[in-house]
Scaffold this motif. Structure first.
Motif, short mmCIF file in Angstrom:
data_model
loop_
_atom_site.label_atom_id
_atom_site.label_comp_id
_atom_site.label_asym_id
_atom_site.label_seq_id
_atom_site.Cartn_x
_atom_site.Cartn_y
_atom_site.Cartn_z
N MET A 1 0.92 -1.23 0.14
CA MET A 1 -0.15 0.35 -0.26
C MET A 1 0.92 1.09 -0.07
O MET A 1 2.33 1.19 0.52
CB MET A 1 -0.94 0.16 1.40
N ILE A 2 0.28 2.27 -0.25
CA ILE A 2 1.10 3.62 -0.50
C ILE A 2 0.79 4.76 0.38
O ILE A 2 0.36 5.51 0.31
CB ILE A 2 0.89 4.15 -1.86
N THR A 3 0.62 4.53 1.79
CA THR A 3 -0.11 5.08 2.73
C THR A 3 0.68 5.26 3.86
O THR A 3 0.14 5.52 5.11
CB THR A 3 -1.82 3.58 3.27
N ASN A 4 2.25 4.71 3.57
CA ASN A 4 2.24 4.64 5.28
C ASN A 4 4.04 6.14 4.99
O ASN A 4 4.69 5.62 5.01
CB ASN A 4 3.32 3.75 5.11
N GLY A 5 3.52 6.89 4.16
CA GLY A 5 3.93 8.42 4.11
C GLY A 5 5.14 7.99 3.78
O GLY A 5 6.57 8.43 3.91
N LEU B 276 -13.70 6.23 -5.06
CA LEU B 276 -12.52 7.85 -5.48
C LEU B 276 -13.43 7.97 -6.03
O LEU B 276 -15.05 8.49 -6.35
CB LEU B 276 -11.53 6.64 -7.02
N PHE B 277 -12.87 9.39 -6.33
CA PHE B 277 -13.26 10.96 -7.01
C PHE B 277 -13.91 10.52 -7.58
O PHE B 277 -15.00 11.65 -8.27
CB PHE B 277 -11.96 11.85 -6.38
N ALA B 457 -8.07 2.85 0.26
CA ALA B 457 -7.49 3.58 -1.45
C ALA B 457 -7.46 5.37 -1.22
O ALA B 457 -8.43 5.94 -0.91
CB ALA B 457 -7.99 2.98 -2.32
N PRO B 458 -6.59 6.25 -1.55
CA PRO B 458 -6.72 7.18 -1.80
C PRO B 458 -7.01 8.19 -2.30
O PRO B 458 -7.54 7.47 -3.84
CB PRO B 458 -5.11 7.98 -1.87
N PRO B 465 -2.70 8.86 -5.95
CA PRO B 465 -1.37 9.12 -7.00
C PRO B 465 -1.67 8.85 -8.75
O PRO B 465 -2.85 8.12 -8.56
CB PRO B 465 -0.59 7.48 -6.36
N PHE B 466 -1.26 8.83 -9.27
CA PHE B 466 -1.42 9.04 -10.71
C PHE B 466 -1.07 7.12 -11.05
O PHE B 466 0.34 6.25 -11.30
CB PHE B 466 -0.31 9.74 -11.50
#
Lengths: 370, 504, 399
Positions: A1-5, B276-277, B457-458, B465-466
């Motif tokens: 995941m890309i959530t760890n800063g 998601l947006f 999820a962002p 993120p792209f």
């Protein structure tokens, strides 16, 4: 995941580019043209060349100590007293830099857009969004940069396209009228802003998820931004001519005023203002983050959030007193090379030399991030 | 009656206890009868809730067998009375109804009756027989009112969770479509279903959804909005982080993309996470029309979003701070319209916007019959009279109208509400700082959006993120043979949708 | 988080309460200045501003019938001072961002315009896309006090007629502030500004009656160019000289040129494309420029007997026309060399760009060198089309 800063390599590249373009986009054409006249673009190339050289120690340090911040390895390299001292110097540097950037925004808005508005209101508003950004963390700043980057590129391209009919190549001649000398004389302020400010990234390198590629993309980003600035300077010369480029307080803004296609698409300076606001916002946020980070690390605070608001509160009045007047601003900018030299080049170079001599480096056998 | 009261062998006692527990509610029907015939018979009672139970099933498959045939004979009465397990006898050889079970517990019995099942009690047995007779009347499947399409299925969810799950299952006939049901609400005991396709949906998201739903402690769930508010990630955000739809095709498409659907009994609105947006700008119809048309329409939606968000504030900023940006002739024109208007542009805009919001709200709430009256008042009073009276300028009316129309192009209602709210602070910022203020506002907005997450999820995924591969279905919609991958939400194990080389 | 949210809300609300009137200016609080005129009397600048009366201009709701513009006047030691003093006369703040024309009075122009232009470059509100003109034999005020028909705002009338004539009429030329300043600071080029003349009765021209006549008694029209040594006006170029000037500085987009016919009379042709190259060089320490003008023309009107359908005639015409243009240009250059000793064509700049080293010796007395320099001109005419008919019908007219 890309959530760890962590931030991705792509986001890191974008941050490097935006930071480097940052406040420079508004000043660099004028600074270069003042000394080098129509050869300002050559001065830009010279400046970018030296700029890349000055960025080298930063990259090498980051590659030597992947996953570690400057505050961590400076103690290892320089000992318990000199190490933190360096960190304090950096804290002050970025703190002052934040104040200067903030003031840049204030000056620009009050000179060009809304002269009757008290500068404090502008400063508070801009500081507020910066504090909010840093509070949310570098990860969010990086994502916002990723969001805005295509918009920036788009706006800049639109601007260039609109200006194409105004381009006059005669403005660039005679080339090298007074030899290459003026190009070298004009370069130092350009090297100082932005290239000697890149040490900000000493605090960001450890956050990149792919440490191996970070160094390469860092140099790539700096080069790309340098080329963009050269392009911008050249367009300024081509459209405004050397004289106007050097006397206008904000040549790029004056440049945007020139666009006029069929009396219909005109008065496009808002486009330039947006480009500049965005890039300086990210630059300010990164500087502010770096100074808060240095502060927290030096005094062993567990996190930076608590110190953001007080620091912001100090920054606003500090930025109103940091320059007494517009003349002083240009004076500082012109001699910034000497002021920024120690933190931008000398200290990273020193640390690198010490690390080489003592043979110190962080081991990462698998390219893992510490 | 205490919660785990057990049934007694006495029928009269049981009936009294149950009637008291329900406060002698009149829709609680007790039908007493005899099985067998004099002299050998057994008293029995049928218990159900009127309206929840299907009376046809009760008549045909319960009453009929119990009161005719062998049941009418004294022999059978005697056999039943002396049987070791009379309920088993009825179950095995008399009742023709499906879904029979034996319960000893009065609480369970009541719950069954209140969900529409029928209980059969017989004298002498301390247990009850429950027959599945759920047959609540539900609205017939109709076209969804909130999300209309020109081309595409015209069916919409209804208030019954069973029908809704069936609508989805009808589209996905794969055994990997899994459904878990949890009852939420200490009083309402509402069925909440979690539906996902095992192997496509990410396990961690499913787990997260399950955990968050199980954590809910509330007396009642009346609509999926209750669940949404209780399980969403960020409480202080004007933006929805959980998608909802009353279209089975939209939900099915979400499931195929690896999302998790949350169905709630009693509402046609089904939730879909993670949201998601960009999802709020995508209508199911985008996938039914040609890709080029859809891409164009999507661009129009994004444009509408921008106009709806910053339209009035840009007008305020430009006309009160940056007149140099208006072409000269337009400026003179606008200035002449404003001659005599007593309010600053900001107040003028605020007046018009508030009036419009009131009109819109009135339009939703009022009875249909007076609808035309409101629209006449709206157009005449706001549109014309105000301008002619010189209270607002004509240009402002145009700006407000365009803004209003733009906010309707959003396929999703809850996103357009968010924009409506955000418009006002932006107008304030524009009135105090001009374009600089709008810029500050938009930066804050983007920072906020970038910090949002929906079930890990962002929120801005695929823009920031792209992800290059997601771009095929974000701002544009590429032809279907171009979208071979599911959108990247989180780590995913099954990314390929299918391979369709373009026809040559 | 709740705290932050409350803080954000508080900050936003407070900022709204605090602000709201610093830089805000409603559109109906502005006097939109379309033209500004600067004159000089004694030590004082006389400033006149032509502001729009929006109600009278706008197309909608039957205009009030008043004049579309109003002119305000004030004076001061500096332009800035005069500008601010104007608020005592004008009910609204003068808003100069939409300025179309800046008119400089002849007296001011003769005394030097650099000081007057400083405010205009320094002030943030002013843009640099307006045209600068010099009032010939008149005060700037007089120019701004003419009511015009068709284009209801006189300043706009000037602006559009300058703009259009520059596109289709070779003698016309426009100057914007940036261009002017650039020319003034560039070595080896003196500046020119378009000139404007006032015709007819000045009193009648300032009233509404002026536009009620089908042939208005008072008019303004652009005519010729004003030439400046440094920032002082020293003379005027007439129409032919202006044409030559515009050909030489490559500022002709389209125009009409005359060709002498072999058997007398002349025909007119439309220039559809024109390109001028100036090549500067230094030969034996002496400056010299070679000029190449390449123009494409279409025959527009024939007023002589000529056989256009003959290839050889066309060749001859091309040569004759080229000679004509060449002598026109040479004559103008000679006037500048002899009479004014002033390089308005940018020959010095061309030499500067071509031979920077030699230029450092020439620059000190450039205008002196200019007066004696050699100029060669080569004109290349190309006749492309004849219009919609071939030969003129004149020769075929029967008795």
């Amino acid at each position: 995941m890309i959530t760890n800063g962590k931030i991705s390599v792509r986001q890191f590249t974008i941050l490097v580019v935006i930071f480097t373009v940052g406040s420079a986009i508004l000043y660099v054409p004028g600074l270069l043209a003042e000394e080098a006249k129509q050869d300002a673009w050559l001065a830009g190339i010279v400046g970018t060349g030296f700029g890349l050289l000055s960025a080298w120690p930063i990259k090498s340090l980051a590659e030597r100590f992947p996953g570690q911040r400057l505050t961590e390895y400076s103690v290892v390299l320089l000992g318990k007293i000199a190490g933190p001292a360096v960190s304090i110097v950096y804290f002050l540097y970025f703190f002052m830099l934040s104040a200067m950037l903030l003031r840049d925004v204030g000056d620009f808005v009050t000179t060009q857009m809304m002269p009757e508005t008290p500068i404090q209101a502008i400063l508070i508003a801009f500081m507020f969004i910066s504090i909010y950004a840093v509070r949310l963390g570098i990860e969010v700043i990086a994502r916002a940069a990723e969001f805005f980057f295509p918009i920036l590129i788009g706006l800049a391209s639109i601007l260039f396209i609109l200006l194409v009919p105004k381009i006059d190549f005669v403005q660039l001649t005679p080339v090298l009228e007074r030899g290459i000398g003026p190009a070298f004389k004009a370069a130092p302020p350009f090297i100082a802003i932005p290239f000697l400010q890149l040490s900000v990234f000493l605090m960001l390198f450890p956050l990149v998820s792919n440490a191996k590629r970070a160094g390469r993309v860092f140099m790539g980003g700096v080069l790309a931004a340098g080329m963009f600035l050269i392009l911008f300077t050249t367009v300024c010369l081509l459209v405004l001519g050397a004289y106007l480029t050097s006397v206008e307080s904000f040549p790029s803004y004056a440049l945007a005023k020139q666009a006029n296609i069929g009396e219909f698409i005109q008065r496009t300076e808002a486009v330039m203002a947006v480009i500049w606001f965005l890039s300086i916002f990210f630059k300010l946020s990164l500087c502010f983050y770096a100074s808060a980070r240095f502060y927290a690390d030096t005094f062993k605070l567990s996190e930076i959030r608590a110190s953001l608001f007080p620091m912001g509160l100090i920054l606003v009045p500090l930025s109103t007193v940091i320059y007494p007047n517009a003349v002083y601003t240009t004076l500082i900018v012109k001699s910034a090379f000497f002021y920024f030299m120690p933190t931008g080049f000398l200290i990273p170079a020193l640390l690198l030399v010490v690390a080489r001599i003592r043979g110190l480096r962080t081991r990462t056998d698998d390219g893992r991030i510490a | 009656m205490n919660a785990n009261a057990t049934l007694a062998p006495s029928l009269r006692h049981n009936l009294d206890m149950l009637k008291n527990a329900l406060g002698h509610s009149t829709d609680f029907i007790v039908r007493s009868f005899r099985i067998g015939d004099a002299p050998a018979f057994v008293s029995a009672a049928l218990l159900y809730t009127e309206g929840l139970a299907d009376s046809k099933i009760i008549d045909e498959f319960i009453m009929e067998p119990l009161m005719s045939g062998i049941c009418r004979s004294a022999d059978f009465g005697a056999r039943l009375a002396n049987h070791r397990d009379p309920l088993a006898l009825l179950k095995d050889s008399v009742l023709t109804v499906n879904g029979l079970s034996v319960v000893p517990d009065a609480g369970v019995l009541l719950e069954a009756i209140l969900s529409g099942d029928t209980a059969i009690l017989i004298d002498g047995s301390d247990r009850a027989l429950i027959a599945a007779t759920k047959g609540v009347e539900h609205r017939s499947i109709a076209e969804p009112a909130s999300q209309t399409v020109i081309r595409g299925p015209l069916e919409g969810f209804v208030e019954s969770i069973r029908v809704n799950t069936a609508l989805i299952r009808r589209k996905i006939k794969d055994p990997r479509l899994w459904l878990e049901t949890i009852q939420i609400g200490t009083v309402t005991r509402t069925d909440v279903g979690i539906m996902y396709i095992n192997g496509i949906a990410d396990d961690s998201i499913v787990r997260e959804v399950r955990q968050r739903i199980e954590r809910i402690d509330i007396d009642g769930i009346l609509e999926s909005g209750y669940i949404e508010e209780l399980i969403q990630d960020e409480k202080w955000s004007p933006f929805p982080t959980i998608f909802n739809s009353e279209r089975p095709d939209a939900i099915t498409a979400g499931l195929l993309e690896g999302r998790v659907a949350i169905l709630v009994d009693g509402t046609p609105f089904v939730l879909l996470v993670p949201a998601l947006f960009v999802q709020y700008f995508q209508s199911p119809e985008d996938y039914y029309h040609r890709w080029d048309v859809s891409s164009l329409i999507r661009m129009i939606r994004y444009m509408g979003f921008l106009i709806a968000l910053v339209g009035p504030s840009v007008y305020i900023a430009v006309t009160t701070f940056h007149q140099e940006m208006i072409p000269t002739n337009l400026l003179i024109n606008l200035a002449s319209q404003r001659e005599g208007v007593p309010f600053p542009a900001f107040i003028e805009a605020l007046l018009m916007e508030v009036t419009f919001e009131i009109l819109r709200e009135a339009g939703i709430r009022m009875p249909r019959a007076v609808g035309s009256a409101i629209s006449i008042v709206g157009t005449l009073v706001i549109g014309q009279a105000a301008v002619e009276a010189g209270i607002v300028s004509a240009a402002m009316v145009i700006v407000v109208s365009i803004t209003a129309i733009s906010s309707f192009v959003m396929p999703s209602y809850n996103m357009s509400i968010s924009i409506r709210i955000l418009r006002f602070p932006l107008m304030g910022l524009a009135a105090s700082f001009g374009l600089f203020g709008i810029f500050i506002g938009l930066i804050l907005l983007v920072l906020h959006l970038c910090s949002l997450k929906s079930f890990g999820a962002p929120y801005m995924t695929s823009i920031a993120p792209f992800y290059a591969s997601n771009q095929k279905d974000t701002l544009f919609r590429l032809p279907r043979w171009g979208i071979a991958k599911r959108p990247r939400l989180l780590n995913r194990n099954n990314p390929t949708r299918g391979r369709n080389p373009p026809q040559t | 988080m709740r705290k932050t949210f409350a803080l954000v809300l508080l900050a936003l609300t407070l900022s709204l309460l605090l602000t709201g009137c610093w830089s805000r200016k409603e559109m109906n609080d502005l006097a939109i200045a379309m033209g500004i005129g600067i004159d000089k009397a004694d030590d004082q600048y006389l400033l006149s501003v032509q502001a729009v009366v929006p109600n009278a201009v706008a197309a909608n709701r039957g205009s009030s019938g008043g004049l579309p513009v109003v002119t305000y006047k004030s004076q001061g030691k500096t332009i800035f001072e005069a500008m601010r003093r104007m608020t005592t006369v004008s009910p609204r703040k003068i808003y100069a961002a939409h300025l179309r024309v800046l008119v400089l009075g002849e007296t001011l122009a003769r005394e030097g315009i650099a000081d007057a232009l400083d405010f205009l470059t320094r002030d943030h509100e002013l843009r640099s896309d307006y045209y600068i003109v010099v009032a010939r034999a008149a005060s700037a005020e007089a120019v701004l006090k003419r009511v015009t028909a068709l284009e209801r705002i006189p300043a706009n009338k000037l602006y559009t007629s300058l703009q259009i004539s520059e596109k289709v009429w070779a003698p016309a030329s426009t100057v914007t502030l940036n261009k002017l300043i650039q020319e003034m600071v560039t070595e080896g080029k003196s500046s020119v500004i378009s000139a404007v003349e006032v015709w007819g009765d000045s009193r009648a021209g300032a009233t509404k009656n002026n536009i009620e006549n089908i042939d208005p008694p008072g008019r303004i029209n652009a005519n010729g160019l004003a030439i400046f040594r440094k920032d002082r006006l020293i003379g005027w170029l007439n129409e032919t000289e202006s044409t030559a000037y515009n050909f030489l500085v490559n500022n002709v987009r389209s125009s009409v040129v005359e060709f002498p016919c072999p058997k007398g009379g002349s025909l007119a042709a439309e220039v559809i494309r024109s390109d001028t190259r100036i090549k500067g060089k230094v030969v034996d320490g002496k400056p010299r420029v070679d000029i190449f003008i390449r123009a494409e023309v279409n025959i527009g009107e024939v007023a002589c007997s000529i056989d256009l359908m003959n290839e050889r005639t066309i060749k001859a015409l091309e040569n004759a026309g080229a000679e004509e243009l060449k002598s026109l240009c040479l004559q103008s250059i000679r006037t500048m060399q002899r009479q004014y000793r002033l390089d308005i064509y940018g020959f010095g700049e061309a030499i500067h760009r071509a031979a920077p080293a030699a230029w450092s010796k020439l620059r000190t007395d450039w205008n002196g060198h200019f007066a004696n320099m050699d100029v060669s001109i080569e004109v290349d005419y190309r006749i492309r089309r004849l219009g919609t008919i071939g030969n003129a019908f004149k020769d075929k007219i029967k008795e």
